[in-house]
Design a protein around this motif. Structure first.
Motif, PDB file in Angstrom:
ATOM      1  N   THR A 124       1.299 -10.666  -7.137  1.00 58.96           N
ATOM      2  CA  THR A 124       0.142  -9.607  -6.396  1.00 58.96           C
ATOM      3  C   THR A 124       0.885  -8.614  -5.802  1.00 58.96           C
ATOM      4  OG1 THR A 124       0.688 -11.316  -4.475  1.00 58.96           O
ATOM      5  CG2 THR A 124      -1.152 -11.959  -5.911  1.00 58.96           C
ATOM      6  N   PRO A 125       0.928  -7.569  -6.333  1.00 61.06           N
ATOM      7  CA  PRO A 125       1.567  -6.116  -5.976  1.00 61.06           C
ATOM      8  C   PRO A 125       0.822  -5.533  -4.648  1.00 61.06           C
ATOM      9  CG  PRO A 125       0.681  -6.022  -8.020  1.00 61.06           C
ATOM     10  CD  PRO A 125       0.374  -7.365  -7.911  1.00 61.06           C
ATOM     11  N   THR A 126       1.876  -5.253  -3.667  1.00 63.07           N
ATOM     12  CA  THR A 126       1.116  -4.237  -2.642  1.00 63.07           C
ATOM     13  C   THR A 126       0.131  -3.108  -2.920  1.00 63.07           C
ATOM     14  OG1 THR A 126       3.076  -4.817  -1.326  1.00 63.07           O
ATOM     15  CG2 THR A 126       1.860  -3.032  -0.449  1.00 63.07           C
ATOM     16  N   ALA A 127       0.658  -2.739  -3.951  1.00 62.27           N
ATOM     17  CA  ALA A 127      -0.451  -1.483  -4.192  1.00 62.27           C
ATOM     18  C   ALA A 127      -1.723  -1.617  -4.527  1.00 62.27           C
ATOM     19  CB  ALA A 127       0.335  -0.700  -5.575  1.00 62.27           C
ATOM     20  N   SER A 128      -1.959  -3.019  -5.172  1.00 60.89           N
ATOM     21  CA  SER A 128      -3.310  -3.311  -5.610  1.00 60.89           C
ATOM     22  C   SER A 128      -4.380  -3.909  -4.318  1.00 60.89           C
ATOM     23  CB  SER A 128      -3.369  -4.450  -6.478  1.00 60.89           C
ATOM     24  OG  SER A 128      -2.723  -5.793  -5.921  1.00 60.89           O
TER      25      SER A 128
ATOM     26  N   GLY B  30     -16.279 -12.210  12.908  1.00 61.25           N
ATOM     27  CA  GLY B  30     -15.534 -13.214  13.128  1.00 61.25           C
ATOM     28  C   GLY B  30     -14.286 -13.379  12.000  1.00 61.25           C
ATOM     29  N   TYR B  31     -14.210 -12.130  11.283  1.00 62.68           N
ATOM     30  CA  TYR B  31     -13.177 -11.987  10.213  1.00 62.68           C
ATOM     31  C   TYR B  31     -12.666 -10.877   9.723  1.00 62.68           C
ATOM     32  CZ  TYR B  31     -16.957 -10.786   7.183  1.00 62.68           C
ATOM     33  OH  TYR B  31     -17.947  -9.737   6.609  1.00 62.68           O
ATOM     34  N   ASN B  32     -11.634 -10.834   9.179  1.00 64.82           N
ATOM     35  CA  ASN B  32     -11.137  -9.646   8.225  1.00 64.82           C
ATOM     36  C   ASN B  32     -10.752  -9.986   6.877  1.00 64.82           C
ATOM     37  OD1 ASN B  32      -8.041 -10.328   8.124  1.00 64.82           O
ATOM     38  ND2 ASN B  32      -8.138  -9.668  10.276  1.00 64.82           N
ATOM     39  N   HIS B  33     -10.664  -9.224   5.849  1.00 62.80           N
ATOM     40  CA  HIS B  33     -10.395  -9.726   4.654  1.00 62.80           C
ATOM     41  C   HIS B  33     -10.067  -8.522   3.637  1.00 62.80           C
ATOM     42  CE1 HIS B  33     -13.324 -10.621   0.708  1.00 62.80           C
ATOM     43  NE2 HIS B  33     -12.130 -10.891   0.487  1.00 62.80           N
ATOM     44  N   HIS B  34      -9.125  -8.903   2.906  1.00 64.10           N
ATOM     45  CA  HIS B  34      -8.902  -7.928   1.881  1.00 64.10           C
ATOM     46  C   HIS B  34      -8.284  -8.883   0.586  1.00 64.10           C
ATOM     47  CE1 HIS B  34      -4.513  -9.431   3.331  1.00 64.10           C
ATOM     48  NE2 HIS B  34      -4.067  -8.988   2.155  1.00 64.10           N
ATOM     49  N   THR B  35      -8.196  -8.130  -0.612  1.00 57.72           N
ATOM     50  CA  THR B  35      -7.518  -8.571  -1.923  1.00 57.72           C
ATOM     51  C   THR B  35      -6.545  -7.919  -2.506  1.00 57.72           C
ATOM     52  OG1 THR B  35      -9.138  -7.101  -3.106  1.00 57.72           O
ATOM     53  CG2 THR B  35     -10.433  -8.946  -2.110  1.00 57.72           C
ATOM     54  N   LEU B  36      -5.740  -8.818  -3.347  1.00 60.28           N
ATOM     55  CA  LEU B  36      -4.900  -8.262  -3.963  1.00 60.28           C
ATOM     56  C   LEU B  36      -5.199  -8.665  -5.428  1.00 60.28           C
ATOM     57  CD1 LEU B  36      -1.844  -9.805  -1.933  1.00 60.28           C
ATOM     58  CD2 LEU B  36      -2.381  -7.187  -2.365  1.00 60.28           C
ATOM     59  N   ASP B  37      -4.735  -7.938  -6.438  1.00 58.69           N
ATOM     60  CA  ASP B  37      -4.880  -8.126  -7.975  1.00 58.69           C
ATOM     61  C   ASP B  37      -3.825  -9.108  -8.321  1.00 58.69           C
ATOM     62  OD1 ASP B  37      -6.993  -6.588  -8.392  1.00 58.69           O
ATOM     63  OD2 ASP B  37      -5.760  -4.989  -9.148  1.00 58.69           O
ATOM     64  N   ILE B  38      -4.254 -10.361  -9.289  1.00 54.19           N
ATOM     65  CA  ILE B  38      -3.244 -11.315  -9.865  1.00 54.19           C
ATOM     66  C   ILE B  38      -3.021 -10.760 -11.190  1.00 54.19           C
ATOM     67  CG2 ILE B  38      -2.908 -13.605 -10.478  1.00 54.19           C
ATOM     68  CD1 ILE B  38      -5.081 -14.353  -8.194  1.00 54.19           C
ATOM     69  N   VAL B  39      -1.771 -10.209 -11.245  1.00 57.12           N
ATOM     70  CA  VAL B  39      -1.361  -9.561 -12.432  1.00 57.12           C
ATOM     71  C   VAL B  39      -0.413 -10.395 -13.428  1.00 57.12           C
ATOM     72  CG1 VAL B  39      -1.441  -7.215 -11.338  1.00 57.12           C
ATOM     73  CG2 VAL B  39       0.715  -8.485 -11.388  1.00 57.12           C
ATOM     74  N   THR B  40      -0.081 -11.777 -12.973  1.00 54.72           N
ATOM     75  CA  THR B  40       0.764 -12.488 -13.980  1.00 54.72           C
ATOM     76  C   THR B  40       0.009 -13.839 -13.748  1.00 54.72           C
ATOM     77  OG1 THR B  40       2.119 -13.189 -12.195  1.00 54.72           O
ATOM     78  CG2 THR B  40       2.795 -11.054 -13.553  1.00 54.72           C
ATOM     79  N   GLY B  41       0.360 -14.788 -14.915  1.00 56.84           N
ATOM     80  CA  GLY B  41      -0.138 -15.919 -14.949  1.00 56.84           C
ATOM     81  C   GLY B  41      -1.663 -15.856 -15.426  1.00 56.84           C
ATOM     82  N   LYS B  42      -2.097 -17.072 -15.836  1.00 54.45           N
ATOM     83  CA  LYS B  42      -3.612 -16.986 -16.248  1.00 54.45           C
ATOM     84  C   LYS B  42      -4.222 -17.783 -15.177  1.00 54.45           C
ATOM     85  CE  LYS B  42      -6.115 -19.476 -20.203  1.00 54.45           C
ATOM     86  NZ  LYS B  42      -7.182 -19.904 -19.402  1.00 54.45           N
TER      87      LYS B  42
END
Length: 359
Positions: free
Chosen positions: A217-221, A230-242
């Protein structure tokens, strides 16, 4: 300036042409602020206490302590989840420890016994007339996507409306149907907000977690999503694995802070979340849960390599967070602007300032 004056000054200047700024160091390093947090946050906010999969049958229970208030979470005879103060109404003894299953909640001191609905069942050597209307102290609870939350304040606003914008993203992972496959407790020598902020930003992955998290899950994604009350939210791309099911397009890890102290990472593969509780202004305890969806054939236990990877990156954070706390106590940092990837911490900081200054 006092700690409160510094916090108010930060709020008025938290953003300028250079960017957004972190909270002043004093709010991580003050006993007075810590006492105020207990009153204004932990006595009236929603704290994660478990997951529905941990309480499958009537009588299943778990225990957790929230800033000195011991709590029992259990499934009663009607299969409803109830939360009680883990305190006998006779002489205030602690009733249960750990987790397990019981038909009665029996006090280890004088053997007062309570039904699973909290009513007093019996008290040896006492007259029935003396025991009328005695029952355990029931606490407020809410279940959100399978996570069980407790609130020590009977009058606090409901949790769910504050998480509406987040729920539409998290619900697609069917967290309520996941199974907790590992749960453990830990402690860290840092302020509770340090660990919350660490979990809620992924800007540090390329450095701190270079071999454990960054490859998958690379930082740059990083994509920072809109925050809510009541929240914060961010996402990361999953670039390996199925990790994708047929027809699925969300190959991302969703990370969020559910204020004040629940931090959640969830994807198609699994969910990992923490409930963070202060032990003082510079020490905390946490409970960590790891859950996965078993419907697609995943194992009901973690492999040694999976658990080792999780414990390794948690230890990597522990080293960093301990060092951050030492720096905060020096009181000379937190002056540079945050990266855009850290906007989640700015969102959390404004929630925090509102709780301390306005409520």
């Amino acid at each position: 300036m006092t700690a409160l004056e510094q916090l108010a000054d930060w709020r008025s200047k938290s953003e300028d042409k250079r960017g957004k700024y972190p909270l002043p160091p004093i709010v991580y390093a003050s006993e007075d602020i810590h006492k105020m947090e207990l009153d204004k946050i932990f006595n009236n906010e929603w704290i994660c206490a478990g997951h529905v999969s941990q309480l499958k049958s009537a009588g299943d229970y778990l225990t957790i302590d929230i800033c000195g208030h011991p709590v029992i979470v259990l499934r009663d005879d009607k299969k409803d989840i109830k939360i009680y103060s883990n305190v006998c109404q006779h002489r205030s003894s602690r009733l249960l420890d750990g987790a397990g299953n019981t038909k009665l909640i029996t006090c280890p001191y004088h053997s007062w016994a309570y039904n699973l609905d909290g009513d007093l069942r019996g008290a040896p050597h006492m007259q029935k007339a003396q025991l009328k209307d005695i029952c355990l102290n029931e606490l407020r609870s809410e279940i959100w996507n399978g996570l069980i939350f407790v609130n020590l304040d009977q009058n606090s606003a409901s949790l769910a409306p504050r998480l509406e914008g987040l729920g539409e993203h998290i619900s697609k992972f069917n967290a309520a149907s996941m199974q907790v496959v590992h749960c453990y407790d830990g402690e860290v020598d840092c302020n509770w907000k340090v660990l919350v902020e660490n979990f809620c930003e992924s800007f540090h992955l390329f450095k701190v977690h270079k071999t454990t998290l960054e490859p998958d899950t690379p930082t740059a994604s990083t994509i920072v999503m809109p925050a809510g009350p009541g929240y914060n939210h961010h996402t990361l791309d999953i670039v390996t694995g199925k990790h994708l099911a047929d027809g699925d397009t969300d190959n991302k890890d969703h990370l969020c802070g559910i204020y004040p102290t629940t931090t959640l990472s969830i994807s198609r593969k699994w969910a990992i979340w923490l409930s963070i509780i202060p032990l003082g202004f510079k020490r905390l305890k946490f409970r960590a849960w790891i859950a996965r969806d078993l419907s697609d054939g995943q194992q009901a236990t973690l492999s040694d390599s999976e658990l080792n990877n999780i414990l390794t990156f948690m230890d990597e954070d522990k080293v960093i967070n301990t060092g951050v706390q030492q720096g905060l106590e020096a009181g000379v940092g937190n002056k540079g602007p945050l990266h855009d990837y850290e906007r989640t911490n700015w969102d959390f900081a404004h929630y925090y300032a509102k709780k301390i200054l306005d409520e």
